[in-house]
Write an enzyme that holds these catalytic residues in place. Structure first.
Site, PDB file in Angstrom:
ATOM      1  N   HIS A 101       0.842  -1.196   0.000  1.00  9.48           N
ATOM      2  CA  HIS A 101       0.000   0.000   0.000  1.00  9.48           C
ATOM      3  C   HIS A 101       0.876   1.245   0.000  1.00  9.48           C
ATOM      4  O   HIS A 101       1.943   1.256   0.610  1.00  9.48           O
ATOM      5  CB  HIS A 101      -0.903   0.043   1.239  1.00  9.48           C
ATOM      6  CG  HIS A 101      -1.688  -1.208   1.432  1.00  9.48           C
ATOM      7  ND1 HIS A 101      -2.657  -1.624   0.552  1.00  9.48           N
ATOM      8  CD2 HIS A 101      -1.631  -2.154   2.394  1.00  9.48           C
ATOM      9  CE1 HIS A 101      -3.167  -2.768   0.977  1.00  9.48           C
ATOM     10  NE2 HIS A 101      -2.565  -3.118   2.093  1.00  9.48           N
ATOM     11  N   GLU A 118      -1.626  -0.414   8.275  1.00  6.76           N
ATOM     12  CA  GLU A 118      -2.559  -1.393   8.839  1.00  6.76           C
ATOM     13  C   GLU A 118      -1.888  -2.220   9.908  1.00  6.76           C
ATOM     14  O   GLU A 118      -0.660  -2.353   9.929  1.00  6.76           O
ATOM     15  CB  GLU A 118      -3.153  -2.288   7.740  1.00  6.76           C
ATOM     16  CG  GLU A 118      -2.153  -3.164   7.010  1.00  6.76           C
ATOM     17  CD  GLU A 118      -2.750  -3.808   5.739  1.00  6.76           C
ATOM     18  OE1 GLU A 118      -3.580  -3.174   5.070  1.00  6.76           O
ATOM     19  OE2 GLU A 118      -2.350  -4.927   5.420  1.00  6.76           O
ATOM     20  N   HIS A 176       3.479  -7.370   1.648  1.00  8.69           N
ATOM     21  CA  HIS A 176       2.891  -8.289   2.620  1.00  8.69           C
ATOM     22  C   HIS A 176       1.829  -9.171   1.988  1.00  8.69           C
ATOM     23  O   HIS A 176       1.290  -8.840   0.928  1.00  8.69           O
ATOM     24  CB  HIS A 176       2.289  -7.512   3.791  1.00  8.69           C
ATOM     25  CG  HIS A 176       1.205  -6.553   3.380  1.00  8.69           C
ATOM     26  ND1 HIS A 176       1.478  -5.293   2.894  1.00  8.69           N
ATOM     27  CD2 HIS A 176      -0.130  -6.672   3.346  1.00  8.69           C
ATOM     28  CE1 HIS A 176       0.341  -4.679   2.613  1.00  8.69           C
ATOM     29  NE2 HIS A 176      -0.656  -5.492   2.858  1.00  8.69           N
ATOM     30  N   ARG A 196      -1.379  -4.783  -6.154  1.00 15.31           N
ATOM     31  CA  ARG A 196      -1.157  -6.226  -6.132  1.00 15.31           C
ATOM     32  C   ARG A 196       0.090  -6.516  -6.959  1.00 15.31           C
ATOM     33  O   ARG A 196       0.179  -6.090  -8.108  1.00 15.31           O
ATOM     34  CB  ARG A 196      -2.384  -6.883  -6.761  1.00 15.31           C
ATOM     35  CG  ARG A 196      -2.624  -8.292  -6.356  1.00 15.31           C
ATOM     36  CD  ARG A 196      -3.900  -8.839  -7.013  1.00 15.31           C
ATOM     37  NE  ARG A 196      -5.109  -8.376  -6.375  1.00 15.31           N
ATOM     38  CZ  ARG A 196      -6.204  -7.994  -7.051  1.00 15.31           C
ATOM     39  NH1 ARG A 196      -6.237  -7.984  -8.355  1.00 15.31           N
ATOM     40  NH2 ARG A 196      -7.274  -7.605  -6.386  1.00 15.31           N
TER      41      ARG A 196
HETATM   42 ZN   LIG Z   1      -2.770  -4.964   3.006  1.00 16.55          ZN
END
Ligand SMILES: [Zn+2]
Length: 321
Positions: A101, A118, A176, A196
């Site tokens: 991200h 996150e 991740h 992605r």
């Molecule tokens: Zn994520």
């Protein structure tokens, strides 16, 4: 101003890697066969939570904020121009794609929304279940790109076996992936921007590979090993419960509470609070509002100068700004 705590019902996502544990273990009512994610506290346009108790029952979470006024977010909460956090349960029956991200500045200029920090709290893990957190070693962008095309990129990722209670703090730019067999609660910035980089060569429901975003991912990815993922602090003992700080950043602070008895907790005018029940059952009382809580429930507590208590035997993830 309406300052009652309210229960929320989630928005659901049936991404191809999802399972059925959110229905079988957390009693989520959903017509989808597969429940990959439930968005338990969300004002995001891609899936909003819905108010499930009190006079605002049935309203979308953003409609509820509009009806009550932004004061309920508290002075720190309303300083963000959109609701700052999004909290999800994630049931990974299969592997999630390898992803990254962006931070706020890249996301605001390229996507028109905030970036994404996150934190994962592992609720359950099958024997040997693992995840990827950053790279194992220093990798050049050229090698990374070549390994994506040759299906060998996971060989340069840092694979970690996970167990219940583990905490992973994912800074923007950290590559991740959640692996198969993990049930996770994710607390994140209110953003849905994901780049992605690798999807295990899988096909989507339409028979085509899901889109990759390799150029943008390489713009933002840190291809050097990340510092330790565990952001949690030590356990503090209080009357009726223990608490442990698991994440603190400018968007949210999250504590893990283990309650056995009655926990007296404070609200305040600086921030709203979110309580996610991860296990057990309890009753939350605030003024003349009483909510019975079970594993999987999500409660929003408006900012206010009042205390509340949670009595029972349960685990809670308590988040605030
Ligand atoms: Zn994520």
């Amino acid at each position: 101003m309406n300052t009652q705590p309210v229960l929320l019902k989630p928005a659901f996502k049936d991404y191809l890697w999802g399972g059925t544990r959110l229905r079988t273990e957390y009693g989520k009512e959903c017509s989808l066969d597969r429940i990959a994610e439930s968005w338990e506290l969300s004002a995001h346009k891609d899936g909003q939570s819905v108010i499930a108790s009190g006079p605002h029952t049935g309203k979308l979470f953003s409609e509820y904020i509009d009806a009550c006024g932004r004061e309920i977010l508290g002075s720190r909460g309303k300083a963000f121009d959109s609701f700052p956090i999004l909290i999800k349960f994630i049931d990974a029956k299969g592997n999630l794609s390898v992803q990254v991200h962006p931070d706020d500045s890249y996301a605001l200029s390229h996507e028109g929304e905030y970036g994404k920090t996150e934190v994962w709290y592992v609720l359950a893990a099958d024997e040997g279940a693992s995840l990827y957190y950053g790279t194992c070693c220093e990798v050049t962008a050229e090698e990374f790109r070549r390994r994506i095309s040759e299906n060998t990129v996971t060989e340069v990722l840092n694979r970690i076996e996970a167990k219940p209670g583990d905490v992973f703090f994912i800074q923007p730019g950290t590559i991740h992936a959640i692996g198969a067999g993990l049930l996770i609660c994710e607390i994140q910035q209110n953003s849905n921007t994901t780049y992605r980089v690798y999807d295990y060569d899988r096909r989507g429901a339409d028979g085509k590979p899901r889109e990759l975003h390799i150029d943008k991912a390489l713009d933002v990815a840190k291809l050097t090993p990340s510092p330790s993922a565990d952001s949690s602090g030590s356990v503090t003992v209080h009357e009726g419960y223990t608490s442990r700080l698991i994440a603190k950043c400018k968007y949210f602070t999250t504590e893990r509470l283990d309650i056995d008895g009655c926990a007296k907790l404070n609200a305040d005018v600086q921030t709203f609070r979110s309580a996610i029940v991860t296990d057990g059952s309890a009753v939350l009382t605030m003024g003349d509002t009483e909510l019975s809580l079970n594993a999987g429930d999500s409660v929003f507590i408006p900012a206010q100068d009042k205390g509340f208590k949670i009595c029972g035997t349960c685990g809670i993830l308590l988040s605030y700004v």
